[in-house]
Write a protein that holds these residues in place. Structure first.
Motif, PDB file in Angstrom:
ATOM      1  N   THR A 109      73.741 -37.409   1.148  1.00 25.39           N
ATOM      2  CA  THR A 109      74.261 -36.233   1.115  1.00 25.39           C
ATOM      3  C   THR A 109      74.170 -35.784   2.835  1.00 25.39           C
ATOM      4  N   ARG A 110      75.129 -35.705   3.400  1.00 25.77           N
ATOM      5  CA  ARG A 110      75.552 -35.017   5.220  1.00 25.77           C
ATOM      6  C   ARG A 110      74.950 -34.051   4.822  1.00 25.77           C
ATOM      7  N   ILE A 111      74.061 -33.479   6.362  1.00 28.87           N
ATOM      8  CA  ILE A 111      73.562 -32.663   6.018  1.00 28.87           C
ATOM      9  C   ILE A 111      73.973 -32.050   8.009  1.00 28.87           C
ATOM     10  N   LEU A 148      71.116 -24.162  -3.771  1.00 29.03           N
ATOM     11  CA  LEU A 148      71.703 -24.539  -4.500  1.00 29.03           C
ATOM     12  C   LEU A 148      72.420 -25.412  -4.538  1.00 29.03           C
ATOM     13  N   ALA A 149      71.916 -26.368  -3.228  1.00 31.68           N
ATOM     14  CA  ALA A 149      72.047 -27.639  -3.750  1.00 31.68           C
ATOM     15  C   ALA A 149      71.056 -28.962  -4.491  1.00 31.68           C
ATOM     16  N   ALA A 150      71.825 -29.775  -4.917  1.00 30.90           N
ATOM     17  CA  ALA A 150      70.936 -30.957  -5.612  1.00 30.90           C
ATOM     18  C   ALA A 150      69.657 -31.251  -4.641  1.00 30.90           C
ATOM     19  N   HIS A 151      70.150 -31.467  -3.447  1.00 31.96           N
ATOM     20  CA  HIS A 151      68.879 -32.325  -2.589  1.00 31.96           C
ATOM     21  C   HIS A 151      68.276 -31.524  -2.124  1.00 31.96           C
ATOM     22  N   THR A 152      67.852 -30.163  -2.737  1.00 33.19           N
ATOM     23  CA  THR A 152      66.916 -29.291  -2.341  1.00 33.19           C
ATOM     24  C   THR A 152      65.834 -29.426  -3.188  1.00 33.19           C
ATOM     25  N   ASP A 187      70.306 -17.511   0.603  1.00 37.64           N
ATOM     26  CA  ASP A 187      69.377 -19.001  -0.564  1.00 37.64           C
ATOM     27  C   ASP A 187      69.059 -19.809   0.431  1.00 37.64           C
ATOM     28  N   PHE A 188      69.231 -19.054   2.018  1.00 39.20           N
ATOM     29  CA  PHE A 188      69.634 -20.259   2.656  1.00 39.20           C
ATOM     30  C   PHE A 188      67.683 -20.843   3.257  1.00 39.20           C
ATOM     31  N   LEU A 189      67.920 -22.218   3.778  1.00 38.61           N
ATOM     32  CA  LEU A 189      66.284 -22.313   4.446  1.00 38.61           C
ATOM     33  C   LEU A 189      66.280 -23.215   5.104  1.00 38.61           C
ATOM     34  N   LEU A 190      65.347 -23.173   5.948  1.00 34.06           N
ATOM     35  CA  LEU A 190      65.199 -24.406   7.222  1.00 34.06           C
ATOM     36  C   LEU A 190      64.167 -25.621   6.287  1.00 34.06           C
ATOM     37  N   VAL A 191      64.430 -26.518   7.123  1.00 32.95           N
ATOM     38  CA  VAL A 191      63.605 -27.537   6.521  1.00 32.95           C
ATOM     39  C   VAL A 191      63.754 -28.185   7.874  1.00 32.95           C
ATOM     40  N   ARG A 192      62.033 -28.794   8.199  1.00 34.61           N
ATOM     41  CA  ARG A 192      61.613 -29.494   9.244  1.00 34.61           C
ATOM     42  C   ARG A 192      60.933 -30.679   8.553  1.00 34.61           C
ATOM     43  N   PHE A 193      61.778 -32.034   9.641  1.00 35.86           N
ATOM     44  CA  PHE A 193      61.591 -33.578   8.851  1.00 35.86           C
ATOM     45  C   PHE A 193      60.468 -33.739   9.743  1.00 35.86           C
ATOM     46  N   TYR A 194      59.299 -34.222   8.985  1.00 37.18           N
ATOM     47  CA  TYR A 194      58.243 -34.942  10.204  1.00 37.18           C
ATOM     48  C   TYR A 194      58.270 -36.174   9.387  1.00 37.18           C
TER      49      TYR A 194
END
Length: 164
Positions: free
Chosen positions: A45-47, A64-68, A134-141
């Motif tokens: 998906t595009r983010i 709510l997004a499937a990728h979450t 329903d929104f969260l932040l995601v940090r990518f390591y």
């Protein structure tokens, strides 16, 4: 018995030019392709993308997004940054694929307020929905990255190579 030609490793030794190109692709990215595995199948998906103050890739996702769901479960993910230019073969333009471990920044955590203010400063349109429950932040390591810097310019990079 025929003699086989040994395969040539297409990966070049990582140098400062590759490191700078990879870091630039991350820093300049307004969005990324996010790959996760959902219900046993890959999904892309595009983010929207920004970097946290330390330079780690950061995004805002809806529960709510499937990728979450895979991100909430802590499953490995992959990001691809770098877009083709307006001319030429898209495969000759630089792109970086980052294999990473997601960290969900929960709304109730101490870090959420500061990171959300930072994210909104980087991506002002996110102000419209960052307050939704329903929104969260995601940090990518990053754990490893593969840079395709153009034809014949492939590099394998570590988090240290990315300045992280």
């Amino acid at each position: 018995m025929s003699e086989q030609t040994p395969k040539t490793d297409p990966i070049r030794p990582t140098d400062d030019e590759a490191r700078a190109l990879a870091r630039g692709l991350i820093d300049e990215a307004l969005f990324a392709a996010l790959a996760t595995v959902t219900e046993g199948a890959p999904m892309v998906t595009r983010i929207a993308l920004a970097c946290d103050p330390a330079g780690m890739p950061l995004t805002l996702v809806s529960q709510l997004a499937a990728h979450t769901a895979p991100l909430l479960a802590g499953r490995p993910a992959s990001l691809m940054v770098g877009e083709p230019g307006g001319k030429g073969d898209p495969l000759t333009h630089p792109r970086l694929t980052i294999q990473c471990r997601p960290e969900v920044i929960d709304r109730d955590s101490d870090a959420f307020e500061a990171l959300s203010a930072h994210y909104v400063a980087e991506r002002p349109k996110s102000k419209l929905y960052i307050g939704f429950a329903d929104f969260l932040l995601v940090r990518f390591y990053p754990e490893e990255a593969l840079l395709n810097g153009g034809f014949g310019k492939a590099f394998r990079l570590t988090p240290a190579d990315l300045g992280l």
